[in-house]
Scaffold this active site. Structure first.
Site, PDB file in Angstrom:
ATOM      1  N   HIS A 126      29.727  36.878  13.397  1.00  0.00           N
ATOM      2  CA  HIS A 126      29.706  35.857  14.445  1.00  0.00           C
ATOM      3  C   HIS A 126      28.741  36.200  15.576  1.00  0.00           C
ATOM      4  CE1 HIS A 126      33.046  33.204  13.131  1.00  0.00           C
ATOM      5  NE2 HIS A 126      33.425  34.298  12.494  1.00  0.00           N
ATOM      6  N   SER A 141      36.078  36.678  15.830  1.00  0.00           N
ATOM      7  CA  SER A 141      35.996  35.252  15.551  1.00  0.00           C
ATOM      8  C   SER A 141      37.123  34.433  16.161  1.00  0.00           C
ATOM      9  CB  SER A 141      35.969  35.017  14.038  1.00  0.00           C
ATOM     10  OG  SER A 141      37.158  35.508  13.430  1.00  0.00           O
ATOM     11  N   LYS A 161      27.304  31.184   9.249  1.00  0.00           N
ATOM     12  CA  LYS A 161      27.468  30.848  10.668  1.00  0.00           C
ATOM     13  C   LYS A 161      26.108  30.419  11.228  1.00  0.00           C
ATOM     14  CE  LYS A 161      31.499  32.623   9.813  1.00  0.00           C
ATOM     15  NZ  LYS A 161      32.507  31.782   9.150  1.00  0.00           N
TER      16      LYS A 161
END
Length: 404
Positions: free
Chosen positions: A213, A185, A244
């Site tokens: 992610h 990340s 996310k």
């Protein structure tokens, strides 16, 4: 002695940051206008630091599903699934995740942080060994501590170093669990997962991949780095978050292991926390459907990521990793990074400021996260603002360098 004295150094550092301008770790957004814009200090601002990779936070169908669930089933569950039982919605979401990831089972957690706590602390115990990529997220480290397992760190994205460390465990009791992330990340670099899989197979270890992610980002169908590397069947456990690409809140674990559901009564972070609210659960379920029905979202995300990467690179900025939806701009020092961050906000661009000790190897970063919802014009405007501030900064000191 005061109970907060131990934080004096951190507090002093925060105060010095505030003297330089706005609060980078507590900035207030007065109003969210869309997945890519907000009002900050009265100015319309492009959001390039929210991890809203597919821009689903304002999807009309997701919003309506959440509103309907709240009207029909209330605002919350008021207890854990162990004590209060599961809603049908929880089970439907777990089935949707398992189907999407091509896994036999999935377990939903209230947050992505708890997903890592629950997965790691449930899978590993005091007799086991966890081998952890050194750049892993704080939630992964905390899960390792909670498990009581022996923790061994290996060099970031280095399969050879993992191989060496696993070789030393041949006579150890318990099992070895390797933990890596799909996309990291902070820097936006991607794990060489196929190489890690070869190593774990050679040593008979298990592997957990945190796709927080990379879910909805990597692979033709957005199933993550495991799909992109063609090793989905060789990954033992997957963890991730809904906050996310899926635009909501919550987390999950998934696996093909025949005994995976034992975590429901053996993982304390799952057993002793209130379950996710009806609105959150159905919003995520609908978001998964959106990704399955519209793979062009992923392609648009990557077009935007490539455009921002090329734009900032052409200006002379150092990008920490090849193009991905996380584009980390490395600057020479903290003072330079803070200056750029403040000026960007003033110019209507919000990115993340990342400074030590929260960054790998003590680097100072402006961390950008790209969305499929960004327009070409917004990406170009972000590059234009970076260019303007760079010109100002260089005019102040002609000997200044972006690199330390």
């Amino acid at each position: 002695m005061d109970i907060f004295d131990k934080y004096e150094t951190i507090a002093s550092r925060r105060d010095s940051l505030l003297q330089a301008g706005l609060n980078p770790f507590g900035l207030r957004m007065d109003k969210i206008l869309s997945p890519t814009e907000a009002l900050i200090n009265g100015r319309r601002t492009i959001l390039v630091g929210t991890n809203n990779y597919l821009g689903l936070t304002f999807d009309p169908d997701c919003i309506e599903a959440g509103c309907e669930a709240m009207r029909e089933q209330g605002t919350g569950t008021t207890g854990s699934r162990i004590a209060n039982g599961s809603y049908v919605l929880h089970e439907q979401l777990e089935q949707a995740i398992a189907r999407y990831l091509k896994c036999k089972s999935a377990i939903v957690f209230p947050t992505g942080y708890q997903a890592n706590l629950g997965m790691i602390a449930g899978l590993a115990g005091p007799k086991d060994t966890i081998l952890l990529d050194a750049d892993s997220h704080a939630s992964i480290y905390d899960g390792c501590r909670l498990s009581g397992a022996t923790l061994i760190r290996f060099r970031h994205n280095d399969p050879a170093d993992l191989d060496r460390r696993l070789s030393r465990l041949k006579n150890e009791d318990g099992v070895a669990l390797v933990i890596v992330e799909g996309i990291y990340s902070m820097l936006g670099d991607i794990a060489p997962l196929n190489e890690f899989i070869e190593v774990k197979k050679r040593h008979g270890a298990f592997i957990l991949v945190d796709e927080a992610h990379s879910l909805g980002v990597m692979g033709e169908h957005g199933r993550g780095v495991a799909e992109a590397c063609g090793v989905e069947d060789d990954v033992d456990f997957v963890a991730g978050t809904f906050s996310k690409s899926l635009g909501a809140i919550g987390g999950f674990g998934a696996s093909n292991h025949p005994h995976f559901d034992r975590l429901r009564y053996c993982s304390r972070p799952y057993m002793f926390t209130a379950s996710a609210s009806p609105a959150s659960v159905v919003t995520v379920t609908k978001a998964i459907e959106k990704i399955e029905q519209n793979p062009d979202l992923i392609r648009k995300l990557w077009r935007n990521a490539d455009a921002l990467y090329e734009g900032l690179s052409s200006l002379g900025f150092e990008i920490c990793a090849p193009a991905s939806p996380v584009i980390a701009v490395r600057l020479a020092d903290e003072q330079t990074a803070v200056y750029f961050w403040n000026r960007l906000v003033e110019e209507g661009v919000y990115v993340n400021l990342a400074i030590p000790p929260g960054t790998p190897n003590g680097v100072c970063l402006l961390r950008c996260s790209v969305s499929a919802a960004h327009s070409e014009a917004q990406i170009q405007e972000v590059c234009t603002r970076f260019a303007k501030i760079l010109a100002e900064w260089q005019a102040q000191d002609t000997t200044a360098s972006l690199r330390g």
